[in-house]
Design a protein around this motif. Structure first.
Motif, mmCIF file in Angstrom:
data_model
loop_
_atom_site.group_PDB
_atom_site.id
_atom_site.type_symbol
_atom_site.label_atom_id
_atom_site.label_comp_id
_atom_site.label_asym_id
_atom_site.label_seq_id
_atom_site.Cartn_x
_atom_site.Cartn_y
_atom_site.Cartn_z
ATOM 1 N N GLN A 180 0.807 -1.220 0.000
ATOM 2 C CA GLN A 180 0.000 0.000 0.000
ATOM 3 C C GLN A 180 0.847 1.281 0.000
ATOM 4 O O GLN A 180 0.381 2.323 -0.434
ATOM 5 C CB GLN A 180 -0.948 -0.001 1.201
ATOM 6 C CG GLN A 180 -2.073 0.975 1.051
ATOM 7 C CD GLN A 180 -3.214 0.685 2.002
ATOM 8 O OE1 GLN A 180 -3.162 -0.240 2.792
ATOM 9 N NE2 GLN A 180 -4.252 1.492 1.918
ATOM 10 N N GLU A 181 2.070 1.205 0.441
ATOM 11 C CA GLU A 181 2.937 2.388 0.464
ATOM 12 C C GLU A 181 3.266 2.905 -0.936
ATOM 13 O O GLU A 181 3.785 4.013 -1.081
ATOM 14 C CB GLU A 181 4.247 2.078 1.201
ATOM 15 C CG GLU A 181 4.090 1.825 2.680
ATOM 16 C CD GLU A 181 3.546 0.429 3.001
ATOM 17 O OE1 GLU A 181 3.770 -0.524 2.225
ATOM 18 O OE2 GLU A 181 2.876 0.301 4.034
ATOM 19 N N VAL A 182 2.981 2.136 -1.990
ATOM 20 C CA VAL A 182 3.302 2.576 -3.346
ATOM 21 C C VAL A 182 2.324 3.633 -3.857
ATOM 22 O O VAL A 182 2.476 4.117 -4.986
ATOM 23 C CB VAL A 182 3.379 1.399 -4.359
ATOM 24 C CG1 VAL A 182 4.478 0.432 -3.973
ATOM 25 C CG2 VAL A 182 2.048 0.719 -4.522
ATOM 26 N N ILE A 183 1.361 4.024 -3.036
ATOM 27 C CA ILE A 183 0.428 5.082 -3.445
ATOM 28 C C ILE A 183 1.196 6.351 -3.809
ATOM 29 O O ILE A 183 0.902 7.007 -4.802
ATOM 30 C CB ILE A 183 -0.635 5.339 -2.357
ATOM 31 C CG1 ILE A 183 -1.577 4.144 -2.277
ATOM 32 C CG2 ILE A 183 -1.396 6.629 -2.623
ATOM 33 C CD1 ILE A 183 -2.572 4.198 -1.141
ATOM 34 N N GLU A 184 2.207 6.701 -3.013
ATOM 35 C CA GLU A 184 3.019 7.893 -3.320
ATOM 36 C C GLU A 184 3.760 7.728 -4.645
ATOM 37 O O GLU A 184 3.916 8.687 -5.398
ATOM 38 C CB GLU A 184 4.001 8.195 -2.193
ATOM 39 C CG GLU A 184 3.337 8.693 -0.917
ATOM 40 C CD GLU A 184 2.487 9.950 -1.138
ATOM 41 O OE1 GLU A 184 2.951 10.881 -1.831
ATOM 42 O OE2 GLU A 184 1.359 9.987 -0.622
#
Length: 173
Positions: free
Chosen positions: A55-59
């Motif tokens: 989920q951290e790949v949103i940025e």
């Protein structure tokens, strides 16, 4: 003269972007992506990006969408300069056109102007999707401001060059 060239370049660029925008208004559906992915809105120029992973790949997806916007605007300006202004022979005009094409501040403008219309993370595919948009009026205002600044810079450069030539002639007498 150079001022009119600068504004003609901007006008042509804006027209090109809006025509391209209208062509991209057609529905493009990418299987597995959210319904809004790669869609345009009526009063904005939009681009999308994605990234796969936790989920951290949103940025990262947001950054990819911004990069896509920068690449799209740069590509449009190069296309306009090539198609409409490649026959210019005056060195000052060529320099002005090249300065318009190479906009070092474009990534900063995009960063400050984009609106994050949509962000979505799909757990099933571990993919983050992002769509960024720039209001058309903001893009027009930015390009008009750039054209004015560049035309003024070229005019000042010509003035300074003329004064230098006058000083050289005066010193030779």
């Amino acid at each position: 003269m150079l001022e009119s060239l600068a504004f003609a370049l901007v006008r042509t660029f804006i027209t090109f972007m809006f025509e391209q925008h209208l062509e991209r208004m057609e529905s493009v559906r990418i299987e597995g992506a959210p319904g809004w992915y790669y869609q345009q809105t009526r009063n904005h120029i939009c681009d999308s990006g994605l990234a796969r992973g936790p989920q951290e790949v949103i940025e990262t997806a947001k950054a990819n969408a911004r990069s896509a916007m920068v690449a799209r605007l740069e590509g449009a300006m190069r296309t306009v300069a090539y198609e409409k202004f490649r026959d210019r022979t005056d060195p000052a005009e060529k320099a002005l056109i090249q300065r318009m094409v190479r906009d070092e501040d474009l990534p900063v403008f995009v960063e400050s102007a984009v609106i994050y219309e949509n962000l979505e993370y799909l757990k099933k595919t571990t993919t983050a999707y992002s769509r960024v948009c720039i209001p058309k009026e903001r893009l027009v205002a930015y390009q008009n401001e750039r054209a004015g600044k560049l035309a003024k810079a070229v005019t000042v450069h010509r003035r300074d060059k003329a004064f230098d030539e006058m000083d050289t002639e005066e010193g030779a007498r």
